[in-house]
Design an enzyme around this catalytic site. Structure first.
Site, PDB file in Angstrom:
ATOM      1  N   SER A  23      25.658  42.055  -3.936  1.00 14.12           N
ATOM      2  CA  SER A  23      24.382  41.932  -3.235  1.00 14.12           C
ATOM      3  C   SER A  23      24.147  43.054  -2.226  1.00 14.12           C
ATOM      4  O   SER A  23      24.096  44.208  -2.609  1.00 14.12           O
ATOM      5  CB  SER A  23      24.302  40.563  -2.572  1.00 14.12           C
ATOM      6  OG  SER A  23      23.025  40.367  -2.063  1.00 14.12           O
ATOM      7  N   HIS A  24      24.035  42.704  -0.953  1.00 14.19           N
ATOM      8  CA  HIS A  24      23.668  43.689   0.063  1.00 14.19           C
ATOM      9  C   HIS A  24      24.872  44.498   0.560  1.00 14.19           C
ATOM     10  O   HIS A  24      24.704  45.377   1.397  1.00 14.19           O
ATOM     11  CB  HIS A  24      23.013  42.964   1.235  1.00 14.19           C
ATOM     12  CG  HIS A  24      23.875  41.846   1.745  1.00 14.19           C
ATOM     13  ND1 HIS A  24      23.999  40.665   1.080  1.00 14.19           N
ATOM     14  CD2 HIS A  24      24.674  41.761   2.821  1.00 14.19           C
ATOM     15  CE1 HIS A  24      24.837  39.876   1.733  1.00 14.19           C
ATOM     16  NE2 HIS A  24      25.271  40.513   2.798  1.00 14.19           N
ATOM     17  N   ASP A  49      17.195  44.045  -1.814  1.00 13.75           N
ATOM     18  CA  ASP A  49      18.606  44.379  -1.615  1.00 13.75           C
ATOM     19  C   ASP A  49      19.264  44.812  -2.924  1.00 13.75           C
ATOM     20  O   ASP A  49      18.592  45.020  -3.937  1.00 13.75           O
ATOM     21  CB  ASP A  49      19.349  43.188  -0.990  1.00 13.75           C
ATOM     22  CG  ASP A  49      19.467  42.017  -1.941  1.00 13.75           C
ATOM     23  OD1 ASP A  49      18.596  41.880  -2.827  1.00 13.75           O
ATOM     24  OD2 ASP A  49      20.428  41.240  -1.817  1.00 13.75           O
ATOM     25  N   ASP A  94      20.931  43.400  -5.344  1.00 13.16           N
ATOM     26  CA  ASP A  94      20.721  42.645  -6.586  1.00 13.16           C
ATOM     27  C   ASP A  94      19.315  42.066  -6.705  1.00 13.16           C
ATOM     28  O   ASP A  94      19.047  41.271  -7.617  1.00 13.16           O
ATOM     29  CB  ASP A  94      21.767  41.543  -6.727  1.00 13.16           C
ATOM     30  CG  ASP A  94      21.723  40.535  -5.604  1.00 13.16           C
ATOM     31  OD1 ASP A  94      21.335  40.908  -4.480  1.00 13.16           O
ATOM     32  OD2 ASP A  94      22.075  39.364  -5.842  1.00 13.16           O
ATOM     33  N   ASP A 100      17.454  39.965  -4.841  1.00 11.87           N
ATOM     34  CA  ASP A 100      17.035  38.609  -4.469  1.00 11.87           C
ATOM     35  C   ASP A 100      16.505  38.500  -3.037  1.00 11.87           C
ATOM     36  O   ASP A 100      15.953  37.474  -2.659  1.00 11.87           O
ATOM     37  CB  ASP A 100      18.141  37.573  -4.742  1.00 11.87           C
ATOM     38  CG  ASP A 100      19.451  37.900  -4.065  1.00 11.87           C
ATOM     39  OD1 ASP A 100      19.532  38.927  -3.356  1.00 11.87           O
ATOM     40  OD2 ASP A 100      20.409  37.124  -4.253  1.00 11.87           O
ATOM     41  N   ARG A 101      16.660  39.564  -2.248  1.00 15.21           N
ATOM     42  CA  ARG A 101      16.156  39.488  -0.863  1.00 15.21           C
ATOM     43  C   ARG A 101      14.847  40.260  -0.715  1.00 15.21           C
ATOM     44  O   ARG A 101      14.532  41.113  -1.550  1.00 15.21           O
ATOM     45  CB  ARG A 101      17.171  40.101   0.100  1.00 15.21           C
ATOM     46  CG  ARG A 101      18.472  39.369   0.132  1.00 15.21           C
ATOM     47  CD  ARG A 101      19.341  39.921   1.235  1.00 15.21           C
ATOM     48  NE  ARG A 101      20.569  39.127   1.294  1.00 15.21           N
ATOM     49  CZ  ARG A 101      21.314  39.005   2.369  1.00 15.21           C
ATOM     50  NH1 ARG A 101      20.991  39.639   3.479  1.00 15.21           N
ATOM     51  NH2 ARG A 101      22.398  38.265   2.349  1.00 15.21           N
ATOM     52  N   LYS A 143      16.918  33.031  -5.062  1.00 18.24           N
ATOM     53  CA  LYS A 143      15.899  33.662  -4.249  1.00 18.24           C
ATOM     54  C   LYS A 143      15.416  34.898  -4.995  1.00 18.24           C
ATOM     55  O   LYS A 143      16.114  35.411  -5.864  1.00 18.24           O
ATOM     56  CB  LYS A 143      16.425  33.988  -2.858  1.00 18.24           C
ATOM     57  CG  LYS A 143      17.687  34.834  -2.773  1.00 18.24           C
ATOM     58  CD  LYS A 143      18.137  34.872  -1.322  1.00 18.24           C
ATOM     59  CE  LYS A 143      19.334  35.773  -1.095  1.00 18.24           C
ATOM     60  NZ  LYS A 143      20.621  35.128  -1.429  1.00 18.24           N
TER      61      LYS A 143
HETATM   62  C1  VG1 Z   1      24.591  35.662   3.590  1.00 22.34           C
HETATM   63  C2  VG1 Z   1      23.338  35.021   4.138  1.00 22.34           C
HETATM   64  C3  VG1 Z   1      22.958  33.825   3.296  1.00 22.34           C
HETATM   65  C4  VG1 Z   1      22.781  34.273   1.834  1.00 22.34           C
HETATM   66  C5  VG1 Z   1      24.033  34.970   1.364  1.00 22.34           C
HETATM   67  C6  VG1 Z   1      23.908  35.531  -0.030  1.00 22.34           C
HETATM   68  O1  VG1 Z   1      25.669  34.753   3.647  1.00 22.34           O
HETATM   69  O2  VG1 Z   1      23.517  34.644   5.483  1.00 22.34           O
HETATM   70  O3  VG1 Z   1      21.788  33.243   3.802  1.00 22.34           O
HETATM   71  O4  VG1 Z   1      22.511  33.176   1.002  1.00 22.34           O
HETATM   72  O5  VG1 Z   1      24.369  36.045   2.235  1.00 22.34           O
HETATM   73  O6  VG1 Z   1      22.849  36.427  -0.118  1.00 22.34           O
HETATM   74  P1  VG1 Z   1      26.766  34.746   4.819  1.00 22.34           P
HETATM   75  O7  VG1 Z   1      27.753  33.675   4.423  1.00 22.34           O
HETATM   76  O8  VG1 Z   1      27.344  36.120   4.880  1.00 22.34           O
HETATM   77  O9  VG1 Z   1      26.034  34.421   6.080  1.00 22.34           O
HETATM   78  V1  VG1 Z   1      22.924  37.659  -1.236  1.00 22.34           V
HETATM   79  O10 VG1 Z   1      21.531  38.472  -1.168  1.00 22.34           O
HETATM   80  O11 VG1 Z   1      24.377  38.270  -0.896  1.00 22.34           O
HETATM   81  O12 VG1 Z   1      23.192  36.933  -2.786  1.00 22.34           O
HETATM   82 CO    CO Z   2      21.303  39.639  -2.775  1.00 24.21          CO
END
Ligand code: VG1
Ligand code: CO
Length: 543
Positions: free
Chosen positions: A113-114, A277, A279, A281-282, A376
């Site tokens: 992801s990010h 981001d 992948d 989804d954000r 998302k």
């Molecule tokens: C973070 C965010 C959470 C989100 C998750 C995955 O998790 O706070 O709201 O669902 O990333 O997003 P954490 O446990 O680091 O707070 V993504 O875009 O990585 O699939």
């Molecule tokens: Co993501």
């Protein structure tokens, strides 16, 4: 082609976090590491023989190698068909869309992801179930338990599949279909939104900028914004997916999407800006010289949903993660629909969406989505905004400020302290947890504590309970301070502090949140002794 059964031994720490298994690339590159995890997934799937899986990734370093391994293991484990995005590319929302559209058994997404990519960056793998959503905890825990007992994995020895050639190829008894990553997703978006109205709106001289951050959304955004919606070439920035995301950090927030933010804050900047981001989804939403807090974005979408064709029938309910601001609750109350509060992570929305209890959901972490899929969805949120703008023909700032006047402003900020020593972060949380009972009823600063607890959630659909989801200190006027440790980081611990205060006085709506929240920020430090314990004078990231 021959089937190999390879002896192996368990690796510690293969427990999926908030969103899949995420580790540095070097960890995934150890012999057997990825194979063990994939075999553990196949081992816990029941009735997957002959079934279809959807597979793709965000294009980061090691994506293609991982997909080749996955395909050979799927062939050796009796999977019937794999739909894989051309070039190994599929955004997380596109995977969810494809699983649902083609009735697949499940899907695998290769993404962290990010988190940054490249040889020194992170890699990850997420398993999604047949509803298109992230595997719930009972599945991820079963996968983890399996990783701790694994003794062998199955893999076909075969030449690599050509991931760039559209169409079908065989790998033993497995059919691999290489598909266009964008087409099915685009047609879903066209069903939900009024593309014609958005096209007219953009043609009226409105300028938009979308920053794909060299991650997965580039091809989607070019097809949607510059293709279907007629935005001029150059509206999509950094639209080429790169294995290291161009050295950037594909996290669409005020810190990591700085160049886009600067563009939107110029006098002659575009009218609307957005980013996604790694992948896809954000989403980050910007107006000219205006930033929309993700929690506000969810509330604005809910309040304006009747302007969007796919949501005209009304909303059955809204869900938000616990740390997300209560702005959406206020809209739900006005609409007379329920608002659910879930733990952090999209997997907790799945049951509510499947049961038809909610239509929209969101998280403060730049995540918004709906019942159209079970993830998302960054571009979906951006199209939702564009559809609202096309219908209302007002600037983003005006829409949000009017929203605040109607509902009050839930002033909000999140402060992240990254890369803390794990023992320091865990001790901070443990001491905080121990001190909770003493605070209820006490006056702290100008506020009285109404409740102080460690959030625990019982799923209203299947009755499963999840505890230790973050420490909440709630005040009588609805203000909150929340502390949580991240479940997606790969290095040290990240402490997230979430701050919220309801401001009903429109004269104070324009205040900078860091100023409006100053008392709470101080209190948050005082209660948890953040500075003293971590030696950090300020957070690494403020959103
Ligand atoms: C973070 C965010 C959470 C989100 C998750 C995955 O998790 O706070 O709201 O669902 O990333 O997003 P954490 O446990 O680091 O707070 V993504 O875009 O990585 O699939
Ligand atoms: Co993501």
């Amino acid at each position: 082609m021959s089937l190999h059964i390879v002896p192996t031994t368990p690796f510690p720490g293969q427990r999926p976090g908030t969103s899949g298994l995420r580790k540095p690339v070097s960890v995934f590159q150890q012999p057997h590491y990825l194979e063990n995890f994939i075999q553990s997934i196949f081992d816990v799937l029941e009735g997957s023989a002959g079934q279809t899986l959807v597979v793709g990734g965000d294009g980061r370093y090691y994506n293609r190698e991982a997909i080749q391994i996955l395909l050979k293991m799927a062939a050796a484990n009796g999977i019937g068909r794999v739909l894989v995005g051309q070039g190994g590319i599929l955004s997380t929302p596109a995977v969810s869309c494809l699983i649902r559209k083609y009735g697949a058994y499940g899907g695998l997404i290769f993404s962290a992801s990010h988190n940054p990519g490249g040889p020194q960056g992170d890699f990850g793998i997420k398993y999604n179930i047949g509803n298109g959503g992230p595997a719930p905890e009972k599945v991820t825990e079963a996968i983890y338990a399996r990783t701790q007992q694994i003794r062998e994995y199955r893999i076909l020895e075969a030449p690599d599949v050509d991931l760039d050639r559209l169409g079908e190829q065989r790998l033993g008894s497995l059919t691999v279909s290489v598909i266009d990553p964008v087409a099915d997703y685009l047609s879903l978006m066209q069903r939900l939104f009024d593309f014609e109205a958005i096209r007219d709106y953009l043609a009226s001289g409105i300028r938009i900028a979308f920053d794909a951050m060299h991650a997965v959304t580039g091809p989607y955004a070019r097809a949607i914004f510059q293709g279907s919606l007629g935005a001029p070439e150059g509206s999509v920035l950094n639209g080429q997916p790169l294995p290291d995301f161009g050295g950037g950090h594909p996290d669409p927030n005020l810190v990591h999407a700085r160049s886009l933010v600067e563009l939107l804050f110029r006098e002659d900047g575009p009218d609307f800006g957005a980013a996604s981001d790694g992948d896809g989804d954000r989403n980050l939403i910007l107006g000219r010289q205006f930033y929309v807090t993700p929690s506000d974005s969810l509330a604005v979408l809910a309040a304006n949903a009747q302007l969007v064709p796919g949501y005209r029938q009304g909303l059955s309910g809204i869900a938000r993660s616990m740390p997300t601001s209560q702005a959406a609750d206020r809209v739900a109350a006005k609409l007379g629909i329920p608002c659910y509060e879930t733990p952090t992570g999209w997997k907790f929305f799945g049951n509510l969406l499947d049961a038809g209890k909610v239509t929209l959901c969101g998280e403060e972490s730049f995540g918004t989505g709906s019942h159209h899929i079970r993830e998302k969805d960054g571009l979906w949120a951006i199209l939702f905004w564009l559809n609202i703008l096309a219908a209302r023909r007002q600037p983003v700032r005006q829409i949000v400020e009017e929203h605040w006047r109607t509902y009050g402003r839930n002033v909000y900020s999140r402060h992240d302290y990254e890369g803390l020593p794990v023992e320091v972060a865990e001790a901070l949380m443990a001491d905080l947890r121990r001190s909770l009972p003493g605070w209820v009823g006490q006056r702290l600063g100008s506020h009285t504590v109404a409740y102080a607890d460690d959030f625990s959630y019982t799923d209203p659909v299947d009755g499963s309970t999840t505890s230790h989801q973050g420490i909440r200190i709630g005040f009588e006027e609805g203000s909150r301070i929340i502390y949580r440790l991240s479940g997606t980081g790969t290095y040290g611990a990240t402490l997230r502090v979430y701050l919220e205060r309801l401001e009903l006085d429109p004269a104070r709506h324009g205040l900078d949140p860091q100023v409006a929240l100053a008392e709470q920020i101080q209190l948050a430090d005082h209660l948890a002794q953040i500075r003293a314990r971590t030696g950090r004078q300020q957070p690494d990231v403020i959103t």
